[in-house]
Design a protein around this motif. Structure first.
Motif, PDB file in Angstrom:
ATOM      1  N   PRO A 116       3.387   1.269  11.627  1.00 32.98           N
ATOM      2  CA  PRO A 116       3.271  -0.065  11.288  1.00 32.98           C
ATOM      3  C   PRO A 116       1.352  -0.512  11.782  1.00 32.98           C
ATOM      4  N   LEU A 168       0.636  -1.438   7.844  1.00 36.27           N
ATOM      5  CA  LEU A 168       1.094  -2.170   7.583  1.00 36.27           C
ATOM      6  C   LEU A 168       1.092  -3.930   8.413  1.00 36.27           C
ATOM      7  N   GLY A 196       4.112  -6.055   5.922  1.00 32.07           N
ATOM      8  CA  GLY A 196       3.795  -5.952   7.767  1.00 32.07           C
ATOM      9  C   GLY A 196       4.290  -7.509   8.646  1.00 32.07           C
ATOM     10  N   THR A 219       6.086  -8.156  11.688  1.00 30.25           N
ATOM     11  CA  THR A 219       6.370  -7.047  12.577  1.00 30.25           C
ATOM     12  C   THR A 219       7.609  -6.404  12.892  1.00 30.25           C
ATOM     13  N   ALA A 227       8.158  -4.130  10.008  1.00 31.03           N
ATOM     14  CA  ALA A 227       6.729  -2.505   9.929  1.00 31.03           C
ATOM     15  C   ALA A 227       7.732  -2.038  11.363  1.00 31.03           C
ATOM     16  N   THR A 265       8.709   2.204  10.193  1.00 36.58           N
ATOM     17  CA  THR A 265       8.870   2.740  11.092  1.00 36.58           C
ATOM     18  C   THR A 265      10.270   4.094  11.892  1.00 36.58           C
TER      19      THR A 265
END
Length: 464
Positions: A252, A255, A285, A287, A290, A294
């Motif tokens: 994260p 990204l 990217g 949030t 990302a 993850t």
């Protein structure tokens, strides 16, 4: 929902806001009514009392609630599932052991704060906090004592970076409105944020941790290495390596860095809009995206090491149960703040403050603080305060504009309370009641803001 034309004068609106906050605290602390119910009830009463047309009250309520959930629910959900995998597989313990081994037990809170400062450079406050949560709790459980020793330095680090340092949206928007150079704002505000964090967060957290003994909560992850989790702990074998855990947490970070840096470059005209590769990297990217990537990587790397995919899915499903209350309460906090924004309370107060003829730097700080207190959102306070003082910033050099952004960000950080969704995240994540959160988190946010403003005030004459 946009603010309506105020139905009353500034003094009346401020009395309504003060009474609304007092009623909310009374219901939660004295009556012991559930925070979610109290927030919704007080939001309705405040909307009607502030003169929002009755037909618009439902929109005022759902607008603040929905916008907060849109930004928080996915982050908290994905973040808690990532955290649960890190905790159950021993990844959080590996990180905690490494931090302690490098810095020592006495410096563990400082190490957590420094790690959060680095991690918080591109990542928003709430996203960083949920990803760091298992690490904070694991370190706190290992050494005992109040969880505040470990929680406040890390949470305060994310708050400082989010409010003060580009490429976070608040300082970028404020700098753009004031006509400043984002690069210079970054160069000025980054060292200010680090110093303000050390003075206003780390040193203060040592005092607050000694004064308030808040036990490490079991609400989110249950007992670490204990017997209450049954098969969750029984299936643990060899913990993942430090490199594996760091690589997962870096996903994260990398990204979201793409998103924030590229978005800033587009806003500054360095990159043209419409580039498909750039748009794809910005999407990755985002949030929630990302964190989803993850989580999928964590499932592949950690979740299937000693479990079937079905067992991992069951584990993740159980991790979501305890956070329902957190998400609803946070959304209701956003609802309350949204009602205060829609009522025009913040605008009425700041328009009167701007006419007092006080020095520009102090005026910027006070207006941002008033907006923060009135409606809760630090980002809204940053952007609105910048717009209100923009005409007075004409002709200032880049250094003074950067310090104006510092002052605005400092005011927008101070006095986090019950209309701030971040207040409820911190309260619920670390198992604090509302009174304790006001005496700890609110105090620390205020000392952080005052520290940043004091540094800006010292530098202001030099920058002229």
């Amino acid at each position: 929902m946009d603010p309506i034309d105020p139905a009353y004068g500034t003094s009346t609106l401020m009395i309504i806001a003060a009474l609304a906050v007092a009623l909310l605290l009374f219901l939660i602390i004295k009556v012991r009514l559930h925070a979610f119910i109290s927030l919704v009830l007080v939001s309705v009463v405040t909307a009607v009392a502030a003169g929002i047309p009755l037909v618009d009250v439902p929109a005022a309520l759902t607008s603040g609630f929905g916008s907060t959930l849109a930004s928080v629910a996915l982050l908290v959900g994905f973040g808690v599932m990532i955290g649960r995998l890190l905790e159950v597989t021993g990844g959080a313990q590996v990180l905690a052991d490494t931090l302690v081994g490098r810095f020592g037990e006495k410096r563990a809170p400082f190490a957590l704060g420094v790690a959060a400062l680095i991690f918080g450079f591109p990542i928003f406050f709430d996203a960083g906090l949920v990803v760091f949560l298992p690490i904070i709790l694991t370190v706190a459980r290992r050494f005992g004592g109040s969880v505040l020793y470990y929680a406040l330095p890390a949470a305060g680090a994310f708050a400082a970076m989010h409010a003060l340092v580009p490429p976070h949206p608040g300082p970028v928007a404020a700098g753009t409105v004031l006509g400043g150079d984002i690069g210079i704002i970054l160069l000025v505000n980054l060292p200010i944020a680090l110093l303000a964090w050390y003075v206003g967060v780390f040193l203060v957290s040592r005092f607050l941790g000694s004064k308030f003994d808040v036990p490490v909560p079991d609400m989110l992850f249950g007992e670490v290495n204990g017997g209450s989790n049954g098969s969750d702990t029984a299936t643990k074998t060899i913990a993942p390596s430090f490199a594996t855990v760091i690589s997962l947490l870096a996903i994260p970070l990398v990204l979201i860095s793409f998103n924030t840096v590229l978005t800033t470059l587009i806003a500054g005209g360095s990159i043209d809009e419409g580039n498909s590769v750039v748009d794809f990297l910005i999407l990755l990217g985002n949030t929630p995206i990302a964190l989803l990537i993850t989580l999928l990587a964590a499932i592949a790397v950690l979740g299937t090491r000693d479990r079937t995919l079905n067992e991992t899915t069951e584990l993740l499903d159980k991790s979501l149960g305890p956070i329902c209350s957190i998400i609803l309460i946070t959304g209701a906090g956003g609802m309350f703040g949204g009602v205060l924004r829609a009522s025009g309370i913040g605008e009425a107060l700041t328009s009167s403050l701007s006419d007092l003829g006080i020095p520009l730097l102090l005026q910027a700080f006070l207006i941002a603080t008033a907006l923060r207190v009135a409606q809760g959102s630090a980002t809204v306070a940053l952007t609105t305060a910048a717009g209100l003082i923009a005409s007075q910033a004409d002709g200032l050099g880049d250094l003074r504009i950067a310090l104006l952004v510092t002052a605005i960000a400092a005011g927008a950080t101070a006095l986090s309370h019950v209309n701030d969704s971040g207040f409820w995240l911190v309260s619920r994540f670390f198992g604090m009641d509302e009174k304790t959160t006001l005496k700890t988190w609110t105090v620390m946010e205020t000392t952080l803001g005052l520290s940043a403003f004091a540094i800006a005030a010292v530098l202001w004459p030099i920058a002229g």
